[in-house]
Design a protein around this motif. Structure first.
Motif, PDB file in Angstrom:
ATOM      1  N   TYR A  65      73.829  49.315 -43.599  1.00 44.16           N
ATOM      2  CA  TYR A  65      75.280  49.231 -43.490  1.00 44.16           C
ATOM      3  C   TYR A  65      75.898  48.315 -44.539  1.00 44.16           C
ATOM      4  O   TYR A  65      76.996  47.805 -44.350  1.00 44.16           O
ATOM      5  CB  TYR A  65      75.666  48.761 -42.085  1.00 44.16           C
ATOM      6  N   ARG A  66      75.206  48.135 -45.652  1.00 44.36           N
ATOM      7  CA  ARG A  66      75.794  47.305 -46.714  1.00 44.36           C
ATOM      8  C   ARG A  66      76.965  48.042 -47.359  1.00 44.36           C
ATOM      9  O   ARG A  66      77.048  49.276 -47.323  1.00 44.36           O
ATOM     10  CB  ARG A  66      74.738  46.966 -47.760  1.00 44.36           C
ATOM     11  N   ARG A  67      77.835  47.295 -47.958  1.00 45.12           N
ATOM     12  CA  ARG A  67      78.983  47.875 -48.647  1.00 45.12           C
ATOM     13  C   ARG A  67      78.508  48.477 -49.969  1.00 45.12           C
ATOM     14  O   ARG A  67      77.964  47.779 -50.823  1.00 45.12           O
ATOM     15  CB  ARG A  67      80.044  46.815 -48.895  1.00 45.12           C
ATOM     16  N   ARG A  68      78.715  49.783 -50.134  1.00 45.23           N
ATOM     17  CA  ARG A  68      78.214  50.476 -51.329  1.00 45.23           C
ATOM     18  C   ARG A  68      79.247  50.524 -52.449  1.00 45.23           C
ATOM     19  O   ARG A  68      78.882  50.678 -53.607  1.00 45.23           O
ATOM     20  CB  ARG A  68      77.781  51.896 -50.955  1.00 45.23           C
ATOM     21  N   SER A  70      83.188  48.763 -53.818  1.00 47.97           N
ATOM     22  CA  SER A  70      83.984  47.550 -53.683  1.00 47.97           C
ATOM     23  C   SER A  70      85.099  47.690 -52.664  1.00 47.97           C
ATOM     24  O   SER A  70      85.506  46.708 -52.041  1.00 47.97           O
ATOM     25  CB  SER A  70      84.570  47.151 -55.038  1.00 47.97           C
ATOM     26  N   ASN A  71      85.602  48.914 -52.458  1.00 49.19           N
ATOM     27  CA  ASN A  71      86.723  49.098 -51.530  1.00 49.19           C
ATOM     28  C   ASN A  71      86.296  49.760 -50.228  1.00 49.19           C
ATOM     29  O   ASN A  71      87.137  50.202 -49.454  1.00 49.19           O
ATOM     30  CB  ASN A  71      87.833  49.920 -52.196  1.00 49.19           C
ATOM     31  N   GLU A  72      85.001  49.868 -49.975  1.00 51.05           N
ATOM     32  CA  GLU A  72      84.521  50.537 -48.774  1.00 51.05           C
ATOM     33  C   GLU A  72      84.115  49.499 -47.716  1.00 51.05           C
ATOM     34  O   GLU A  72      83.363  48.577 -48.006  1.00 51.05           O
ATOM     35  CB  GLU A  72      83.317  51.417 -49.098  1.00 51.05           C
ATOM     36  N   VAL A  73      84.624  49.676 -46.506  1.00 49.99           N
ATOM     37  CA  VAL A  73      84.275  48.814 -45.389  1.00 49.99           C
ATOM     38  C   VAL A  73      83.575  49.667 -44.334  1.00 49.99           C
ATOM     39  O   VAL A  73      84.089  50.725 -43.946  1.00 49.99           O
ATOM     40  CB  VAL A  73      85.528  48.150 -44.778  1.00 49.99           C
ATOM     41  N   PRO A  74      82.384  49.260 -43.857  1.00 49.73           N
ATOM     42  CA  PRO A  74      81.688  50.043 -42.824  1.00 49.73           C
ATOM     43  C   PRO A  74      82.555  50.203 -41.577  1.00 49.73           C
ATOM     44  O   PRO A  74      83.415  49.371 -41.274  1.00 49.73           O
ATOM     45  CB  PRO A  74      80.439  49.206 -42.529  1.00 49.73           C
TER      46      PRO A  74
END
Length: 262
Positions: A65-68, A70-74
């Protein structure tokens, strides 16, 4: 980290006080000690297994569930009922299993009817700040002082019953190689039995912070053949240390007598 590494490696020495395969315990010296040793080792194995699972799940969650970008939040979840039930039930299961095996080991160690009947009784007095040992069968006693570490003698392969007394404050009778300790409480007699099965000299101490000179409450346990034990009892008798001494004054009287004799 370096300190933890050194501490961990020190427990793996083949000649030091701790043994790696026993997770830091010294070698057992009584027939009863393996019951506690097995509980100790089993508990450490259970802890390591649980720790490996928890750390594995943590690192899996970090990677999964890491952020892939820069603007993506799980996706955020407020609660997960099955997970919360698991977090509640699993700790109770772990505690219940450990409690079950702890009670089993305790019952085996403290059973009054050991496989070998008790042939000796030693009445131990924990006093400020040393120990008095009364050999009830032989009707002799020995005592230590703050300046002199006392010696306790036991015959090898013979079961001894310890009766613990205190005339002043709470102490704790502890021989690390027995894998157990027991409190010495004023107004109460605590008892347990051991069968020493290894000859040698072993460290004993008070495991309860009992006052100013707590650090002086040390003693040496000598597990010896029967003939040497009998010689020691005869030596105490020849000194006039006969009868029973359950009071706190015994060690001080002995110290004064020795000084006057000098």
């Amino acid at each position: 980290m370096l300190g933890l590494t050194v501490a961990g490696l020190s427990g793996c020495s083949a000649t030091g006080p701790g043994r790696g395969h026993l997770f830091g315990l010294p070698d057992p010296t009584t027939e009863q000690a393996p019951h506690i040793g097995n509980l100790w080792v089993g508990s450490w194995i259970a802890c390591l297994v649980v720790g490996a699972i928890v750390w594995g799940l943590m690192f899996w969650a970090f990677a999964r569930y890491r952020r892939r970008h820069s603007n993506e939040v799980p996706r955020q979840t407020r609660y997960n009922l099955p997970m919360e039930i698991m977090y509640t039930v699993v700790p109770f299961l772990i505690i219940g299993v450990l409690f079950f095996y702890t009670v089993q080991a305790q019952d085996k160690v403290l059973a009054s009817a050991q496989p070998t009947p008790s042939t000796h009784t030693v009445k131990v007095v924990g006093q400020k700040w040393s120990w008095t040992f009364n050999y009830a069968n032989e009707q002799v006693w020995d005592a230590g002082t703050i300046e002199k570490t006392p010696d306790l003698y036991l015959p090898v392969n013979e079961t001894t019953t310890f009766e613990l007394h205190s005339p002043d404050v709470i102490h704790s009778f502890w021989v690390p190689s027995f894998y157990m300790k027991m409190d010495v409480i004023p107004g109460r007699t605590n008892t347990f039995q051991v069968t020493p099965n290894k000859e040698g000299v072993f460290a004993g101490k008070c495991a309860e912070l009992c006052g100013t000179y707590h650090s002086a409450m040390l003693f040496n346990l000598h597990v010896v053949p029967r003939a040497e034990f009998d010689r020691k009892m005869a030596e105490l008798k020849s000194r006039g240390q006969t009868g029973e001494n359950l009071g706190s004054q015994g060690a001080n009287q002995l110290a004064r007598a020795k000084k006057e004799g000098e």
